[in-house]
Design a protein around this motif. Sequence first.
Motif, PDB file in Angstrom:
ATOM      1  N   TYR A 168       0.814  -1.225   0.000  1.00  0.00           N
ATOM      2  CA  TYR A 168       0.000   0.000   0.000  1.00  0.00           C
ATOM      3  C   TYR A 168       0.846   1.273   0.000  1.00  0.00           C
ATOM      4  O   TYR A 168       0.514   2.238  -0.674  1.00  0.00           O
ATOM      5  CB  TYR A 168      -0.957   0.052   1.203  1.00  0.00           C
ATOM      6  N   CYS A 179       3.695 -14.236   7.324  1.00  0.00           N
ATOM      7  CA  CYS A 179       4.969 -13.728   7.900  1.00  0.00           C
ATOM      8  C   CYS A 179       5.341 -14.556   9.118  1.00  0.00           C
ATOM      9  O   CYS A 179       6.477 -15.047   9.238  1.00  0.00           O
ATOM     10  CB  CYS A 179       4.834 -12.274   8.340  1.00  0.00           C
ATOM     11  N   PHE A 180       4.400 -14.715  10.039  1.00  0.00           N
ATOM     12  CA  PHE A 180       4.696 -15.457  11.279  1.00  0.00           C
ATOM     13  C   PHE A 180       4.934 -16.944  10.986  1.00  0.00           C
ATOM     14  O   PHE A 180       5.793 -17.573  11.612  1.00  0.00           O
ATOM     15  CB  PHE A 180       3.569 -15.274  12.301  1.00  0.00           C
ATOM     16  N   ARG A 229      -0.274   4.193   3.387  1.00  0.00           N
ATOM     17  CA  ARG A 229      -0.964   2.976   3.820  1.00  0.00           C
ATOM     18  C   ARG A 229      -2.456   3.019   3.435  1.00  0.00           C
ATOM     19  O   ARG A 229      -3.072   2.025   3.106  1.00  0.00           O
ATOM     20  CB  ARG A 229      -0.821   2.841   5.340  1.00  0.00           C
ATOM     21  N   ARG A 259      -6.546  -7.140  16.366  1.00  0.00           N
ATOM     22  CA  ARG A 259      -7.290  -7.671  15.224  1.00  0.00           C
ATOM     23  C   ARG A 259      -8.222  -8.755  15.718  1.00  0.00           C
ATOM     24  O   ARG A 259      -7.956  -9.403  16.737  1.00  0.00           O
ATOM     25  CB  ARG A 259      -6.334  -8.312  14.195  1.00  0.00           C
TER      26      ARG A 259
HETATM   27  O1  LIG Z   1       5.526  -9.845  10.418  1.00  0.00           O
HETATM   28  C1  LIG Z   1       4.569  -9.095  10.724  1.00  0.00           C
HETATM   29  C2  LIG Z   1       3.478  -8.804   9.852  1.00  0.00           C
HETATM   30  C3  LIG Z   1       2.461  -7.960  10.288  1.00  0.00           C
HETATM   31  N1  LIG Z   1       2.491  -7.420  11.537  1.00  0.00           N
HETATM   32  C4  LIG Z   1       1.355  -6.590  12.028  1.00  0.00           C
HETATM   33  O2  LIG Z   1       0.220  -7.445  12.086  1.00  0.00           O
HETATM   34  C5  LIG Z   1      -0.985  -6.692  11.858  1.00  0.00           C
HETATM   35  C6  LIG Z   1      -1.814  -7.398  10.802  1.00  0.00           C
HETATM   36  O3  LIG Z   1      -1.143  -7.362   9.575  1.00  0.00           O
HETATM   37  P1  LIG Z   1      -1.715  -7.989   8.219  1.00  0.00           P
HETATM   38  O4  LIG Z   1      -0.559  -8.146   7.309  1.00  0.00           O
HETATM   39  O5  LIG Z   1      -2.512  -9.190   8.467  1.00  0.00           O
HETATM   40  O6  LIG Z   1      -2.640  -6.842   7.624  1.00  0.00           O
HETATM   41  P2  LIG Z   1      -3.741  -5.888   8.236  1.00  0.00           P
HETATM   42  O7  LIG Z   1      -4.621  -6.580   9.205  1.00  0.00           O
HETATM   43  O8  LIG Z   1      -3.063  -4.662   8.743  1.00  0.00           O
HETATM   44  O9  LIG Z   1      -4.497  -5.501   6.917  1.00  0.00           O
HETATM   45  C7  LIG Z   1      -5.238  -6.467   6.191  1.00  0.00           C
HETATM   46  O10 LIG Z   1      -6.547  -6.260   6.565  1.00  0.00           O
HETATM   47  C8  LIG Z   1      -7.610  -6.543   5.761  1.00  0.00           C
HETATM   48  C9  LIG Z   1      -7.350  -6.673   4.281  1.00  0.00           C
HETATM   49  O11 LIG Z   1      -7.974  -5.689   3.546  1.00  0.00           O
HETATM   50  C10 LIG Z   1      -5.980  -6.899   3.851  1.00  0.00           C
HETATM   51  O12 LIG Z   1      -5.794  -8.262   3.723  1.00  0.00           O
HETATM   52  C11 LIG Z   1      -4.957  -6.255   4.721  1.00  0.00           C
HETATM   53  O13 LIG Z   1      -4.984  -4.884   4.412  1.00  0.00           O
HETATM   54  C12 LIG Z   1      -0.522  -5.275  11.538  1.00  0.00           C
HETATM   55  O14 LIG Z   1      -0.598  -4.511  12.712  1.00  0.00           O
HETATM   56  C13 LIG Z   1       0.931  -5.434  11.134  1.00  0.00           C
HETATM   57  O15 LIG Z   1       1.700  -4.285  11.380  1.00  0.00           O
HETATM   58  C14 LIG Z   1       3.561  -7.700  12.394  1.00  0.00           C
HETATM   59  O16 LIG Z   1       3.609  -7.204  13.528  1.00  0.00           O
HETATM   60  N2  LIG Z   1       4.568  -8.521  11.952  1.00  0.00           N
END
Ligand SMILES: O=c1ccn([C@@H]2O[C@H](COP(=O)(O)OP(=O)(O)O[C@H]3OC[C@@H](O)[C@H](O)[C@H]3O)[C@@H](O)[C@H]2O)c(=O)[nH]1
Length: 389
Positions: A105, A239-240, A182, A260
């Motif tokens: 984004y 990622c995790f 973003r 979330r």
């Molecule tokens: O390795 C990581 C990856 C992500 N995160 C955090 O984990 C949270 C969730 O990250 P995600 O990658 O799942 O994405 P988000 O929940 O922010 O957004 C998602 O939400 C709904 C949809 O529209 C999209 O699939 C995406 O935008 C975020 O706060 C991100 O910063 C980590 O802390 N570590």
Amino acid sequence: MAGTTARVDLDGNTISPMTICMIGAGGFIGSHLCEKLMSETPHTVLAVDVYNDKIKHLLEPDSLPWSGRIQFHRLNIKNDSRLEGLIKCSDLTINLAAICTPADYNTRPLDTIYSNFIDALPVVKYCSENSKRLIHFSTCEVYGKTIGSYLPKDSPLRQDPAYYILKEDTSPCIFGSVEKQRWSYACAKQLIERLIYAEGAENGLEFTIVRPFNWIGPRMDFIPGIDGPSEGVPRVLACFSNNLLRREPLKLVDGGESQRTFIYIKDAIEAVFLMIENPARASGHIFNVGNPNNEVTVRQLAEMMTQVYSKVSGEDAIESPTIDVSSKEFYGEGYDDSDKRIPDMTIINKQLGWNPKTSLWDLLESTLTYQHRTYAEAIKQAIAKPSAN
Ligand SMILES: O=c1ccn([C@@H]2O[C@H](COP(=O)(O)OP(=O)(O)O[C@H]3OC[C@@H](O)[C@H](O)[C@H]3O)[C@@H](O)[C@H]2O)c(=O)[nH]1
Ligand SMILES: NC(=O)c1ccc[n+]([C@@H]2O[C@H](COP(=O)([O-])OP(=O)(O)OC[C@H]3O[C@@H](n4cnc5c(N)ncnc54)[C@H](O)[C@@H]3O)[C@@H](O)[C@H]2O)c1
């Protein structure tokens, strides 16, 4: 078995077999929708995507019981004149196509805006002009940040649901400034929602808008260096998973404080099925689809995934299972975040009587079992000979 017993809708009417043009069918959600449509219904799917790896098991061999009810059309909706023909010969179009990973984004804002707004325009237009029903996938990100996030940290109002529960018909959409790229995704999704809504109001388009709240499960995104680019950054589940498979610490962006709610893909797909097969109840509505009971901070998610992965892999967790990283380091300039996302369920309960079932622990257990089974061996081999890859 598909087609052996007549399917009935929520009002007891028989559901006739339909043809569905599914755009983005080769992605995470599309693959689960196709799988269930093939195994449980007599409907036909015209599956449109640029990739088909995640639905290959449904397309081959020809002897599959549903062969003849699913056709793959490899096309890019940006520039392919076959799209209108496919929409015209379908009863329903479901549009899932999008760039939807946060790492894109702020780093590819133009591609993000084109993908989520401009490329969706012809789909809306063809549906409207040909009087075809449309189910369009938007996102929970259209809500942006909660009202509560602007209150002082110690304000008791932060505990009041009125300041954080996200309601389709009353919550505002609160995004950061334009420099915070973003929000390019959320903003493009919001504008296409408004356009669809206006097509409904002015031209009678029969539509349903879905706002998914962090649907997760098998086949979500990719594991970097295995079935996606080594430098790619998928969504948090992948990622995790990648970190756990490689026995690396899980990276917590800005302390992992964001919250979330996660929902199991199979629960969410049930909701989409109800929308597909109950047009009278679903049309004209915007639906939150999430699990308000599965709320965690990202840090708690990391801790839970670490425990669950130990259980399913039989390996002890590493000594320091998490590490803090700044959002600038992880995502680059222009990243921002939604603080908290709890869906209100009133509308989907009332219209479709739907509720999610699966707890976060259970959904992580089945998803991480899949991740381990699918990727552990490939990761071992990649680690053993890194320079050859
Ligand atoms: O390795 C990581 C990856 C992500 N995160 C955090 O984990 C949270 C969730 O990250 P995600 O990658 O799942 O994405 P988000 O929940 O922010 O957004 C998602 O939400 C709904 C949809 O529209 C999209 O699939 C995406 O935008 C975020 O706060 C991100 O910063 C980590 O802390 N570590
Ligand atoms: N998974 C979630 O939790 C979630 C949350 C909110 C919103 N959504 C929305 O749901 C939809 C599907 O998400 P997903 O998780 O399955 O994502 P995904 O990336 O796995 O699937 C999207 C699919 O669309 C295809 N696609 C993209 N552009 C295309 C184009 N120009 N022509 C043809 N195909 C194209 C991609 O190849 C991909 O297979 C997206 O619109 C997304 O914004 C998903």
